[in-house]
Design a protein around this motif. Structure first.
Motif, PDB file in Angstrom:
ATOM      1  N   MET A   2       0.840  -1.289  -0.023  1.00  9.71           N
ATOM      2  CA  MET A   2      -0.057  -0.036   0.007  1.00  9.71           C
ATOM      3  C   MET A   2       0.864   1.431  -0.059  1.00  9.71           C
ATOM      4  SD  MET A   2      -2.987  -1.232  -0.329  1.00  9.71           S
ATOM      5  CE  MET A   2      -4.235   0.389   0.059  1.00  9.71           C
ATOM      6  N   SER A   3       0.220   2.254  -0.230  1.00 13.24           N
ATOM      7  CA  SER A   3       1.010   3.584  -0.216  1.00 13.24           C
ATOM      8  C   SER A   3       1.646   4.127   0.896  1.00 13.24           C
ATOM      9  CB  SER A   3       0.082   4.726  -0.977  1.00 13.24           C
ATOM     10  OG  SER A   3      -0.884   4.990  -0.217  1.00 13.24           O
ATOM     11  N   LYS A   4       0.984   4.132   2.053  1.00 11.92           N
ATOM     12  CA  LYS A   4       1.627   4.516   3.348  1.00 11.92           C
ATOM     13  C   LYS A   4       2.821   3.938   3.532  1.00 11.92           C
ATOM     14  CE  LYS A   4      -2.515   6.340   5.564  1.00 11.92           C
ATOM     15  NZ  LYS A   4      -3.146   6.277   6.776  1.00 11.92           N
ATOM     16  N   ARG A   6       5.001   2.510   1.646  1.00 10.31           N
ATOM     17  CA  ARG A   6       6.135   2.912   0.593  1.00 10.31           C
ATOM     18  C   ARG A   6       6.542   4.456   1.050  1.00 10.31           C
ATOM     19  NH1 ARG A   6       2.147   1.428  -3.366  1.00 10.31           N
ATOM     20  NH2 ARG A   6       2.286   3.769  -4.031  1.00 10.31           N
ATOM     21  N   TYR A   7       5.393   5.358   1.291  1.00 13.18           N
ATOM     22  CA  TYR A   7       6.083   6.674   1.721  1.00 13.18           C
ATOM     23  C   TYR A   7       6.898   6.654   2.771  1.00 13.18           C
ATOM     24  CZ  TYR A   7       2.338   7.954  -1.553  1.00 13.18           C
ATOM     25  OH  TYR A   7       1.480   8.125  -2.884  1.00 13.18           O
ATOM     26  N   THR A  36       9.286  -3.132  -1.651  1.00 16.29           N
ATOM     27  CA  THR A  36       7.958  -2.695  -1.864  1.00 16.29           C
ATOM     28  C   THR A  36       7.492  -3.682  -3.012  1.00 16.29           C
ATOM     29  OG1 THR A  36       8.478  -1.010  -3.651  1.00 16.29           O
ATOM     30  CG2 THR A  36       8.271  -0.070  -1.265  1.00 16.29           C
ATOM     31  N   GLN A  52       7.038   3.633 -10.382  1.00 19.01           N
ATOM     32  CA  GLN A  52       6.291   3.670  -9.066  1.00 19.01           C
ATOM     33  C   GLN A  52       7.108   4.485  -8.209  1.00 19.01           C
ATOM     34  OE1 GLN A  52       3.099   2.445  -8.186  1.00 19.01           O
ATOM     35  NE2 GLN A  52       3.404   4.022  -6.646  1.00 19.01           N
ATOM     36  N   ARG A  55       6.736   8.194  -9.277  1.00 16.50           N
ATOM     37  CA  ARG A  55       5.346   8.744  -8.829  1.00 16.50           C
ATOM     38  C   ARG A  55       5.456   9.067  -7.189  1.00 16.50           C
ATOM     39  NH1 ARG A  55       3.673   4.896 -12.674  1.00 16.50           N
ATOM     40  NH2 ARG A  55       2.967   3.371 -10.974  1.00 16.50           N
ATOM     41  N   ASP A  56       5.988   7.805  -6.562  1.00 17.61           N
ATOM     42  CA  ASP A  56       6.032   8.306  -5.128  1.00 17.61           C
ATOM     43  C   ASP A  56       6.763   9.380  -4.607  1.00 17.61           C
ATOM     44  OD1 ASP A  56       4.233   6.066  -4.836  1.00 17.61           O
ATOM     45  OD2 ASP A  56       6.069   4.773  -3.894  1.00 17.61           O
ATOM     46  N   LYS A  59       4.688  12.382  -5.349  1.00 18.52           N
ATOM     47  CA  LYS A  59       3.580  12.549  -4.362  1.00 18.52           C
ATOM     48  C   LYS A  59       4.128  13.261  -3.106  1.00 18.52           C
ATOM     49  CE  LYS A  59      -0.650  11.403  -3.026  1.00 18.52           C
ATOM     50  NZ  LYS A  59      -1.804  11.476  -3.816  1.00 18.52           N
ATOM     51  N   ASP A 103      -1.018  10.123   2.385  1.00 14.42           N
ATOM     52  CA  ASP A 103      -2.703   9.685   2.041  1.00 14.42           C
ATOM     53  C   ASP A 103      -3.582   9.216   3.154  1.00 14.42           C
ATOM     54  OD1 ASP A 103      -2.166   9.634  -0.672  1.00 14.42           O
ATOM     55  OD2 ASP A 103      -1.911   7.676  -0.961  1.00 14.42           O
TER      56      ASP A 103
END
Length: 105
Positions: A2-4, A6-7, A36, A52, A55-56, A59, A103
């Motif tokens: 999930m994105s969290k 990864r960030y 990831t 990816q 993109r991260d 963001k 996010d």
């Protein structure tokens, strides 16, 4: 992944390397992909790419947790390798001391 997470992984990786991270660094791309599960793209005679990861980073820049600086690629003779450029990312002072989620779930 999930994105969290990864960030959080990217922010923690930036905290461990205060000099900044270059988005086209092969070591970073491989490490990010293993951590990831992101896909890597390989081309002949070129660095591996990870859309990816880009993109991260975008963001994180959008939410002002990371700043980016343009960096041009030079060869050993000092001439620029084509018109391509890459970015070097560094943490902003606000993001250095605490973890912020980008996010909402």
């Amino acid at each position: 992944m999930m994105s969290k997470p990864r960030y959080r992984w990217l922010l923690n990786r930036l905290r461990r390397q205060p000099g900044g991270l270059e988005e086209c660094s092969p070591d970073l791309i491989v490490e990010y992909s293993r951590a990831t599960g992101a896909k890597m793209l390989y081309r002949l005679n070129d660095y591996p790419r990870c859309p990816q990861l880009i993109r991260d980073f975008g963001k994180l820049v959008q939410h002002k947790l990371v700043v980016r600086k343009r960096s041009f690629l030079y060869d050993l003779n000092g001439s620029m390798v084509g018109p391509r450029s890459t970015y070097v990312y560094r943490l902003t002072p606000a993001a250095e001391n605490f973890t912020t989620w980008v996010d909402r779930e």
